[in-house]
Design a protein around this motif. Structure first.
Motif, PDB file in Angstrom:
ATOM      1  N   GLU A  46       0.811  -1.226   0.000  1.00 23.49           N
ATOM      2  CA  GLU A  46       0.000   0.000   0.000  1.00 23.49           C
ATOM      3  C   GLU A  46       0.843   1.274   0.000  1.00 23.49           C
ATOM      4  O   GLU A  46       0.362   2.339  -0.365  1.00 23.49           O
ATOM      5  N   ARG A  47       2.106   1.171   0.426  1.00 20.55           N
ATOM      6  CA  ARG A  47       2.977   2.341   0.507  1.00 20.55           C
ATOM      7  C   ARG A  47       4.303   2.014  -0.183  1.00 20.55           C
ATOM      8  O   ARG A  47       5.028   1.115   0.226  1.00 20.55           O
ATOM      9  N   ILE A  48       4.604   2.762  -1.264  1.00 24.47           N
ATOM     10  CA  ILE A  48       5.768   2.490  -2.110  1.00 24.47           C
ATOM     11  C   ILE A  48       6.694   3.695  -2.141  1.00 24.47           C
ATOM     12  O   ILE A  48       6.244   4.838  -2.204  1.00 24.47           O
ATOM     13  N   ILE A  49       7.995   3.429  -2.121  1.00 24.51           N
ATOM     14  CA  ILE A  49       9.006   4.456  -2.354  1.00 24.51           C
ATOM     15  C   ILE A  49       9.880   3.983  -3.509  1.00 24.51           C
ATOM     16  O   ILE A  49      10.323   2.829  -3.538  1.00 24.51           O
ATOM     17  N   PRO A  53      14.523   7.014 -11.280  1.00 28.83           N
ATOM     18  CA  PRO A  53      13.523   7.628 -12.152  1.00 28.83           C
ATOM     19  C   PRO A  53      12.706   6.632 -12.960  1.00 28.83           C
ATOM     20  O   PRO A  53      11.490   6.778 -13.109  1.00 28.83           O
ATOM     21  N   GLY A  54      13.380   5.602 -13.484  1.00 31.17           N
ATOM     22  CA  GLY A  54      12.667   4.603 -14.275  1.00 31.17           C
ATOM     23  C   GLY A  54      11.616   3.874 -13.466  1.00 31.17           C
ATOM     24  O   GLY A  54      10.518   3.578 -13.956  1.00 31.17           O
ATOM     25  N   MET A  55      11.934   3.575 -12.202  1.00 32.45           N
ATOM     26  CA  MET A  55      10.981   2.876 -11.331  1.00 32.45           C
ATOM     27  C   MET A  55       9.765   3.758 -11.039  1.00 32.45           C
ATOM     28  O   MET A  55       8.628   3.280 -10.988  1.00 32.45           O
ATOM     29  N   THR A  56      10.024   5.045 -10.861  1.00 34.45           N
ATOM     30  CA  THR A  56       8.921   5.986 -10.624  1.00 34.45           C
ATOM     31  C   THR A  56       7.986   6.023 -11.828  1.00 34.45           C
ATOM     32  O   THR A  56       6.761   6.014 -11.690  1.00 34.45           O
ATOM     33  N   GLU A  57       8.573   6.060 -13.025  1.00 35.15           N
ATOM     34  CA  GLU A  57       7.752   6.070 -14.237  1.00 35.15           C
ATOM     35  C   GLU A  57       6.914   4.802 -14.352  1.00 35.15           C
ATOM     36  O   GLU A  57       5.763   4.839 -14.805  1.00 35.15           O
ATOM     37  N   VAL A  58       7.479   3.674 -13.946  1.00 35.07           N
ATOM     38  CA  VAL A  58       6.733   2.409 -13.981  1.00 35.07           C
ATOM     39  C   VAL A  58       5.517   2.467 -13.057  1.00 35.07           C
ATOM     40  O   VAL A  58       4.413   2.065 -13.435  1.00 35.07           O
ATOM     41  N   ILE A  59       5.718   2.982 -11.848  1.00 32.38           N
ATOM     42  CA  ILE A  59       4.620   3.069 -10.882  1.00 32.38           C
ATOM     43  C   ILE A  59       3.478   3.917 -11.427  1.00 32.38           C
ATOM     44  O   ILE A  59       2.291   3.557 -11.320  1.00 32.38           O
ATOM     45  N   TYR A  60       3.802   5.031 -12.053  1.00 33.71           N
ATOM     46  CA  TYR A  60       2.760   5.875 -12.649  1.00 33.71           C
ATOM     47  C   TYR A  60       2.087   5.171 -13.821  1.00 33.71           C
ATOM     48  O   TYR A  60       0.864   5.243 -13.986  1.00 33.71           O
ATOM     49  N   ALA A  61       2.862   4.485 -14.648  1.00 34.98           N
ATOM     50  CA  ALA A  61       2.307   3.795 -15.806  1.00 34.98           C
ATOM     51  C   ALA A  61       1.372   2.657 -15.392  1.00 34.98           C
ATOM     52  O   ALA A  61       0.436   2.314 -16.126  1.00 34.98           O
ATOM     53  N   LEU A  62       1.600   2.091 -14.220  1.00 37.29           N
ATOM     54  CA  LEU A  62       0.749   1.016 -13.704  1.00 37.29           C
ATOM     55  C   LEU A  62      -0.470   1.559 -12.960  1.00 37.29           C
ATOM     56  O   LEU A  62      -1.303   0.783 -12.485  1.00 37.29           O
ATOM     57  N   GLU A  65       0.110   5.533  -8.625  1.00 34.60           N
ATOM     58  CA  GLU A  65       0.665   6.772  -8.071  1.00 34.60           C
ATOM     59  C   GLU A  65       0.104   7.128  -6.704  1.00 34.60           C
ATOM     60  O   GLU A  65       0.785   7.771  -5.895  1.00 34.60           O
ATOM     61  N   ASP A  66      -1.114   6.701  -6.392  1.00 30.61           N
ATOM     62  CA  ASP A  66      -1.689   7.000  -5.081  1.00 30.61           C
ATOM     63  C   ASP A  66      -0.994   6.229  -3.960  1.00 30.61           C
ATOM     64  O   ASP A  66      -1.074   6.612  -2.794  1.00 30.61           O
ATOM     65  N   LYS A  67      -0.309   5.153  -4.333  1.00 28.21           N
ATOM     66  CA  LYS A  67       0.436   4.361  -3.353  1.00 28.21           C
ATOM     67  C   LYS A  67       1.884   4.836  -3.214  1.00 28.21           C
ATOM     68  O   LYS A  67       2.600   4.382  -2.320  1.00 28.21           O
ATOM     69  N   LEU A  68       2.293   5.722  -4.100  1.00 27.74           N
ATOM     70  CA  LEU A  68       3.672   6.215  -4.092  1.00 27.74           C
ATOM     71  C   LEU A  68       3.804   7.345  -3.077  1.00 27.74           C
ATOM     72  O   LEU A  68       3.281   8.441  -3.275  1.00 27.74           O
ATOM     73  N   VAL A  69       4.518   7.087  -1.992  1.00 30.43           N
ATOM     74  CA  VAL A  69       4.608   8.082  -0.916  1.00 30.43           C
ATOM     75  C   VAL A  69       5.855   8.951  -1.019  1.00 30.43           C
ATOM     76  O   VAL A  69       5.886  10.065  -0.478  1.00 30.43           O
ATOM     77  N   ALA A  70       6.888   8.478  -1.715  1.00 28.16           N
ATOM     78  CA  ALA A  70       8.118   9.275  -1.821  1.00 28.16           C
ATOM     79  C   ALA A  70       8.988   8.772  -2.961  1.00 28.16           C
ATOM     80  O   ALA A  70       8.863   7.615  -3.403  1.00 28.16           O
ATOM     81  N   VAL A  71       9.896   9.651  -3.421  1.00 27.08           N
ATOM     82  CA  VAL A  71      10.831   9.321  -4.500  1.00 27.08           C
ATOM     83  C   VAL A  71      12.193   9.929  -4.165  1.00 27.08           C
ATOM     84  O   VAL A  71      12.313  10.755  -3.258  1.00 27.08           O
ATOM     85  N   GLU A  80       4.123  15.183 -11.881  1.00 28.35           N
ATOM     86  CA  GLU A  80       3.474  14.976 -10.586  1.00 28.35           C
ATOM     87  C   GLU A  80       4.422  14.344  -9.564  1.00 28.35           C
ATOM     88  O   GLU A  80       4.246  14.510  -8.359  1.00 28.35           O
ATOM     89  N   ALA A  81       5.448  13.643 -10.056  1.00 32.29           N
ATOM     90  CA  ALA A  81       6.397  12.997  -9.144  1.00 32.29           C
ATOM     91  C   ALA A  81       7.154  14.018  -8.308  1.00 32.29           C
ATOM     92  O   ALA A  81       7.616  13.715  -7.200  1.00 32.29           O
TER      93      ALA A  81
END
Length: 307
Positions: A46-49, A53-62, A65-71, A80-81
């Motif tokens: 439920e909470r992802i960090i 950069p590539g991993m962040t893009e993957v999370i958004y593409a999937l 993003e609501d589970k992404l708490v930090a980068v 938005e990241a």
């Protein structure tokens, strides 16, 4: 009639139950990452960090993003990241801040020091590391991230689309290569001193997939320096760089004005190209766009077909 209705009702219930069983994910999930470390995920993440950069893009593409708490501070796409909490540098993130955010999973790439990841593990923070060096590796990585984050359906849709386009592009390249030698290609990472990408790197793989031969494959190490003499001797027919290769940003006109390189075939024939570093260096869903840029540099006549 009543019996027929009961049969239909049974079939509907059966299909519905089968669909649920296919989409539901059973826990725990056991996984061994590309750094050789085992991880067990007990419940839905439920909470992802994300640290790369590539991993962040993957999370958004999937759509996670609501589970992404930090980068990390290196993560700048999508825009938005930049609104997410910042946990510091990609190579040495702020461990204390990561722990305070209580993530269920931290996703990293090999550039993050293994010591940082091991420290997170010691502190009870689950984390995984990836080391993709090709488009195929990137597609596999996205599938794995989707599986670990309970987004398998979105992962299949995304990777299927990527793989289909990748195969179509490879077919175009292979048709151009039939009975032809690969063009010699040099990729400039940094201008002074001159750094390039050697054998076994993501760039080396992209050059090969795009139909070229990376002249730096013969150099020692993954990120070798190249002397002027070595570059002239290799005589690349295609020279590729990016705006990021100089402190103030390189332009194509500035690249053309390098008199010191005038004896190189690529400069004689104006086969000089700038690519978007963020597209070609990041293992992300946008890697297909980066692949297209390399194809256009090596086979400019394919521009209309691949866009």
């Amino acid at each position: 009639m009543r019996k027929a209705k009961l049969v239909i009702l049974f079939l509907v219930v059966f299909v519905f139950a089968a669909a649920i069983s296919l989409s539901a994910q059973e826990f725990p999930l056991n996984y061994t990452d590309e750094l050789g470390r085992e991880i067990t995920i007990e419940k839905e993440v439920e909470r992802i960090i994300t640290l790369a950069p590539g991993m962040t893009e993957v999370i958004y593409a999937l759509g996670l993003e609501d589970k992404l708490v930090a980068v990390s501070s290196a993560c700048d796409y999508p825009e938005e990241a930049l609104t997410k909490d910042d946990v510091g540098r990609i190579d040495e993130p702020n461990i204390e801040k990561i722990v305070s955010l209580e993530p269920d999973l931290v996703i990293a790439e090999s550039v993050t020091k293994i010591e940082s990841l091991e420290r997170l593990s010691e502190l009870g923070i689950k984390n995984i590391g990836f080391k993709p060096v090709s488009i195929n590796d990137t597609i596999d990585m996205i599938e794995d991230i989707a599986y670990l984050t309970s987004a398998a359906e979105a992962g299949v849709e995304l990777t299927s689309r990527m793989d289909k386009e990748y195969q179509q592009l490879k077919e175009l390249v292979n048709d151009k290569l039939e009975n032809k030698e690969r063009k010699r290609v040099f990729y400039e990472i940094w201008s002074d001193p001159l750094y390039t990408a050697g054998k076994g790197t993501f760039i080396d793989s992209l050059i090969h997939d795009a139909g070229g031969y990376n002249v730096a494959r013969e150099a020692e190490g993954s990120w070798p320096t190249f002397s002027l003499e070595s570059l002239i001797d290799a005589d690349p027919e295609v020279y590729i760089s990016s705006a990021h290769s100089t402190p103030n940003g390189l332009t194509l006109d500035e690249l053309r004005e390098r008199e010191i390189f005038r004896e190189i075939s690529a400069f004689k024939n104006d086969r000089l190209y700038l690519v978007d570093q963020n597209l070609v260096n990041r293992p992300s869903p946008r890697i297909i766009e980066g692949y297209k840029q390399f194809i256009q540099a090596i086979f400019p006549e394919l521009k209309e077909e691949i866009n």
